[in-house]
Design an enzyme around this catalytic site. Sequence first.
Site, PDB file in Angstrom:
ATOM      1  N   SER A  53       2.938  -8.006   8.574  1.00 15.68           N
ATOM      2  CA  SER A  53       1.908  -7.134   8.826  1.00 15.68           C
ATOM      3  C   SER A  53       0.759  -8.123   9.095  1.00 15.68           C
ATOM      4  CB  SER A  53       1.317  -6.427   7.604  1.00 15.68           C
ATOM      5  OG  SER A  53       1.217  -7.257   6.124  1.00 15.68           O
ATOM      6  N   LYS A  87      -6.462 -13.319   7.965  1.00 16.12           N
ATOM      7  CA  LYS A  87      -5.852 -11.866   7.943  1.00 16.12           C
ATOM      8  C   LYS A  87      -6.983 -10.970   7.440  1.00 16.12           C
ATOM      9  CE  LYS A  87      -2.137  -9.104   6.490  1.00 16.12           C
ATOM     10  NZ  LYS A  87      -0.501  -9.173   5.898  1.00 16.12           N
ATOM     11  N   SER A 127       5.609 -10.995   5.215  1.00 19.52           N
ATOM     12  CA  SER A 127       4.337 -10.640   6.295  1.00 19.52           C
ATOM     13  C   SER A 127       3.679 -11.877   6.997  1.00 19.52           C
ATOM     14  CB  SER A 127       3.522  -9.741   5.731  1.00 19.52           C
ATOM     15  OG  SER A 127       3.721  -8.346   5.496  1.00 19.52           O
TER      16      SER A 127
END
Length: 551
Positions: A195, A119, A219
């Site tokens: 996210s 990420k 997330s």
Amino acid sequence: MSVVSLAVKEGNPVTEDTIHRLASKISNGMVISNPQDVKDYAAILAAFHDSAQGLLAMDDYIPPSLRPDLARYPRENVSFPKLGSKENPFGGWACKFTIEDKQKTSQAGLLEGRTVVLKDCISVAGVPCTLGTDAISPPWVPSVDATIVTRILQAGGIIVGKASTESMCQSASSFSSCTGPVDNPYAPGRSAGGSSSGCAVLVADGSCDMSIGADQGGSIRMPSAFCGLVGLKPTFGLVPYTAISSNEWQHDYAGPMCRTVADTALLLQVIAGADGIDDRAGVGCPLPADVQPYSTLLEFPGTDEATPLKGKKIGILKEAFNMPVLDPRVGEKVKEAARLFERLGAVVEEVSVPMHSIAPTIWMAANRCVGGRTRLGEQAGHRQYYLNDLHEKMYPIKQENWEKLIGATINSQLNTLYAWEKMPGLYGKAMNKFLEIRHAYDAALETYDCLILPTVAFVANTHPLLTATTLQKIQKSVGQGLNCCPFNGTGHPAITLPIGTLPPDKADWVTEGCGELRLPVGMQIVGKWFDEVEILRFGKAWEGSWDWKTR
């Protein structure tokens, strides 16, 4: 409280007016009536100012374990795939590169040759890190490798890039990143979840073998559920968050997102264990040498092959199916999947934890009070490595950069300021209530080996229109993670796995053809602190017995 020195340098900016101004900010506005006290406080504050300036002028410290070994792990072939291009059709890539061990001395070879994506909030030295926002421009370039980066490389993994993340990791949908919207690979134009949106897409479309997401309120689990993946939020502190950009210290988790439970267990085995830097690792957290070999413990021991779950009790969490905005079709799908465990010998029954219904409100209060302070540039309170170069690049934030933040981030800042001004006791109350709800889940887990609930309230919905207002954009994910965020606050491990498909709700159809879509549905399994083995076993048992794509 002692004072280091009362010496003051020429040109010191502190005056008696400074003292009056600061006193006026205390509570409802305090007044120092004694003139001599004002002079004395000014002298002491002036000395503090000079001492602090001396500290700020010093070179920062980087722990040796975070310094990148660029000879052994060079950063090669860095590129930025264009949105919509052949190599980036769903918008999952923030950047591509290759990092692998040139000495080929991997630790036990657990990830030998496996490709991993991170990420875009995880530090990789020398590679731009956008945090999904153009409010930091040009992007921050970390000088360190996160602990989990080094562990992946030492285990023989090949890191092949950074995945798009939603702006400041602040959206549960997937349209807010500065790299562009991230489309669900099962239905372009629909959310991949956030996210950790890019992480989910790049694993789901086969661009990489596995990924590492970050989870402050769901997330990891929400995009995994939307994209048909297995995603695991570990027990609080089990995986070091060192050199990963933080949203809210007590809600920060990093964990694996993979296509199978076996891969999830393997990646967790590599990245778990205290690193001696991140103070999230508390009582019960193992050192790396003592981490359980999750990948070899996926079968329940000493059980009959036909009924491997005999003697196990599974609780279907009643309140989780009564949450606002939960699509009843999703609830029924998850209950049906949970009941299938009975065929494997388990006892499956409903269990009530009434506080689950208010847990999202408690999470929101705690997150707004402290997470918002992080997003206002206030770092404090923890023994860990601080990403000071990121902080200095972003704060104090300028008006033109602030306007580039998404509504969710600005909203959190406003909530924070309001809460501390008007309700200064809110954070303490929220933290005590989280203790209460943790104990309530623990009590249920004394009777049941795991708890079952829907991961996300609905299947992947559409992106908002380009003309959507701030409120309309935020509404896209309202209620989406109500069953995820409680466990960020209580710290329990939670895994999601795909258990079936559904078409979108008719209210979210764009064309009649939307009725033919088959979008993944996720089931969440929650266990006791540091009992990742148990929830991985339940996940493996279900995954090995049924094909979610045909349900």
